[in-house]
Scaffold this active site. Structure first.
Site, PDB file in Angstrom:
ATOM      1  N   ASP A 186       0.323  -2.619   5.893  1.00 54.75           N
ATOM      2  CA  ASP A 186      -1.049  -2.495   5.397  1.00 54.75           C
ATOM      3  C   ASP A 186      -1.958  -3.362   6.261  1.00 54.75           C
ATOM      4  OD1 ASP A 186      -2.331  -1.610   2.370  1.00 54.75           O
ATOM      5  OD2 ASP A 186      -3.488  -2.983   3.637  1.00 54.75           O
ATOM      6  N   GLN A 212      -7.384   3.728  -6.092  1.00 56.58           N
ATOM      7  CA  GLN A 212      -6.945   4.499  -4.926  1.00 56.58           C
ATOM      8  C   GLN A 212      -8.127   4.716  -3.988  1.00 56.58           C
ATOM      9  OE1 GLN A 212      -5.176   8.358  -5.725  1.00 56.58           O
ATOM     10  NE2 GLN A 212      -4.444   8.562  -3.618  1.00 56.58           N
ATOM     11  N   HIS A 234       0.616   7.216  -1.357  1.00 57.66           N
ATOM     12  CA  HIS A 234       1.291   6.120  -0.648  1.00 57.66           C
ATOM     13  C   HIS A 234       1.873   5.148  -1.650  1.00 57.66           C
ATOM     14  CE1 HIS A 234      -3.025   5.355  -1.015  1.00 57.66           C
ATOM     15  NE2 HIS A 234      -2.742   4.076  -1.171  1.00 57.66           N
ATOM     16  N   HIS A 264       2.865   1.313  -2.151  1.00 57.98           N
ATOM     17  CA  HIS A 264       2.748  -0.044  -1.624  1.00 57.98           C
ATOM     18  C   HIS A 264       4.076  -0.752  -1.897  1.00 57.98           C
ATOM     19  CE1 HIS A 264      -1.814  -0.254  -1.396  1.00 57.98           C
ATOM     20  NE2 HIS A 264      -1.685   0.755  -2.236  1.00 57.98           N
TER      21      HIS A 264
HETATM   22  P1  AMP Z   1      -5.078   2.266  -2.090  1.00 56.35           P
HETATM   23  O1  AMP Z   1      -6.222   1.345  -2.412  1.00 56.35           O
HETATM   24  O2  AMP Z   1      -3.949   2.209  -3.076  1.00 56.35           O
HETATM   25  O3  AMP Z   1      -5.543   3.680  -1.825  1.00 56.35           O
HETATM   26  O4  AMP Z   1      -4.438   1.711  -0.748  1.00 56.35           O
HETATM   27  C1  AMP Z   1      -4.933   2.024   0.511  1.00 56.35           C
HETATM   28  C2  AMP Z   1      -4.450   0.933   1.415  1.00 56.35           C
HETATM   29  O5  AMP Z   1      -4.600   1.372   2.758  1.00 56.35           O
HETATM   30  C3  AMP Z   1      -5.207  -0.389   1.299  1.00 56.35           C
HETATM   31  O6  AMP Z   1      -4.313  -1.413   0.877  1.00 56.35           O
HETATM   32  C4  AMP Z   1      -5.753  -0.610   2.691  1.00 56.35           C
HETATM   33  O7  AMP Z   1      -5.729  -1.965   3.074  1.00 56.35           O
HETATM   34  C5  AMP Z   1      -4.830   0.233   3.534  1.00 56.35           C
HETATM   35  N1  AMP Z   1      -5.377   0.673   4.814  1.00 56.35           N
HETATM   36  C6  AMP Z   1      -6.615   1.172   5.035  1.00 56.35           C
HETATM   37  N2  AMP Z   1      -6.754   1.504   6.342  1.00 56.35           N
HETATM   38  C7  AMP Z   1      -5.563   1.206   6.937  1.00 56.35           C
HETATM   39  C8  AMP Z   1      -5.074   1.316   8.276  1.00 56.35           C
HETATM   40  N3  AMP Z   1      -5.833   1.810   9.274  1.00 56.35           N
HETATM   41  N4  AMP Z   1      -3.812   0.903   8.529  1.00 56.35           N
HETATM   42  C9  AMP Z   1      -3.049   0.404   7.539  1.00 56.35           C
HETATM   43  N5  AMP Z   1      -3.453   0.290   6.266  1.00 56.35           N
HETATM   44  C10 AMP Z   1      -4.690   0.678   5.959  1.00 56.35           C
END
Ligand code: AMP
Length: 112
Positions: free
Chosen positions: A28, A92, A98, A100
């Site tokens: 992440d 989300q 995804h 975590h």
């Molecule tokens: P969610 O809030 O459950 O949808 O999680 C999305 C996650 O994607 C967050 O924890 C972000 O920090 C992560 N994220 C966003 N952009 C990227 C990226 N380019 N590479 C890796 N993680 C990312």
């Protein structure tokens, strides 16, 4: 195309830690724990609420990949958490399913 589809297609960079025929796992970009890896299906699926019976094997595969990541990251013994945020109240932000994988420190419960 979602952000995660672009990572899967190698159009934007990510720190990939594991990959299978059906899933990819990468760190992440804003980690909230010493280990914070996202496990993502290569086939786009918005979230668990939109999964259907034909996704059953894929969902099981994602859990096994998450456990494999936890072992590889050295947090399987100390304990880890698998979180899936579904929709806006859950926070989300990326509309591509995804998991975590969080660990490396004691995690609070319940979440805020
Ligand atoms: P969610 O809030 O459950 O949808 O999680 C999305 C996650 O994607 C967050 O924890 C972000 O920090 C992560 N994220 C966003 N952009 C990227 C990226 N380019 N590479 C890796 N993680 C990312």
């Amino acid at each position: 195309m979602t952000l995660f589809e672009k990572i899967i297609a190698r159009q934007i960079p990510a720190q990939i830690v594991h990959e299978t025929d059906r899933a990819i796992a990468f760190r992440d970009i804003h980690p909230v724990a010493p280990v914070h890896v996202l496990v993502v299906p290569k086939r786009p699926l918005r979230n668990t609420a939109e999964a259907s019976p034909e996704d059953e094997a894929l969902l099981g595969h994602l859990m096994l990949v998450a456990a494999e990541v936890a072992r590889a990251e050295g947090i399987a013994g100390s304990g880890f958490r698998i979180v899936v945020n579904n929709g806006s109240h859950a926070g989300q932000t990326v509309d591509h399913l995804h998991l975590h994988v969080l660990g490396g420190r004691a995690l609070g419960w319940p979440p805020g």
